[in-house]
Design a protein around this motif. Structure first.
Motif, PDB file in Angstrom:
ATOM      1  N   ALA A   1      49.238 -65.678 -34.722  1.00  0.00           N
ATOM      2  CA  ALA A   1      48.286 -66.824 -34.497  1.00  0.00           C
ATOM      3  C   ALA A   1      48.315 -67.685 -35.643  1.00  0.00           C
TER       4      ALA A   1
ATOM      5  N   ASP B   1      45.790 -71.191 -36.615  1.00  0.00           N
ATOM      6  CA  ASP B   1      44.779 -71.902 -36.183  1.00  0.00           C
ATOM      7  C   ASP B   1      44.500 -73.082 -36.897  1.00  0.00           C
TER       8      ASP B   1
ATOM      9  N   LYS C   1      40.374 -73.694 -37.389  1.00  0.00           N
ATOM     10  CA  LYS C   1      39.671 -72.735 -38.020  1.00  0.00           C
ATOM     11  C   LYS C   1      40.528 -72.346 -39.501  1.00  0.00           C
TER      12      LYS C   1
END
Length: 150
Positions: free
Chosen positions: A75, A77, A80
């Motif tokens: 992942a 992001d 974030k």
């Protein structure tokens, strides 16, 4: 019985968090220039940097021993400022059945926090926990900070 665990550390740095996140999300090959005592090489074997599914191969030294790791980027992001890597081959899997490493930039008032999280399942109940790897992550973080300030 299987032992699973999670170790987490947060390191405060004096460099821009966006740059730190960018290094691990889209420019991991630059880490060996910034932390040459720890990271000796990084190659993308499959996929595209900054995208889930990329496969990255690392050469590094941990506790005085030359090691390798092949990681799957699980992942990324951007909101974030987080990247999640799953170890799929390499030296860590001799001691751990599974190992995931997450690096996340945490904005603070005048500084930036970098949170490293190691999630693992041990192969055997006895043996050590990955505290040396956490120390390694701290050292790499400080090297990147020093490189960015200079």
């Amino acid at each position: 019985m299987h032992i699973t665990g999670k170790l987490e550390v947060e390191v405060d740095i004096n460099c821009h968090g966006d740059i730190f996140h960018e290094i691990f999300s889209t420019r991991p090959h630059d880490v060996s220039t910034m932390s040459p005592e720890n990271i000796h090489g990084c190659d993308v074997h499959d996929g595209e940097c900054g995208k889930p599914g990329a496969i990255i191969f690392w050469n590094y030294t941990l506790d005085g021993k030359k090691c390798v790791a092949k990681e799957l980027v699980e992942a990324v992001d951007e909101e974030k400022k987080m990247v999640r890597f799953k170890i799929i081959e390499g030296d860590l899997l001799k001691e751990f059945k599974s190992f995931t490493l997450v690096v996340q930039v945490i904005p603070k008032d005048n500084i930036t926090g970098v949170r490293w999280t190691a999630e693992f399942e041990k192969v055997h109940d006895e043996g050590h926990y990955p505290t040396k790897l956490i120390d390694f992550c701290i050292a790499v973080t400080k090297d990147i900070e020093a490189y960015q300030i200079d």
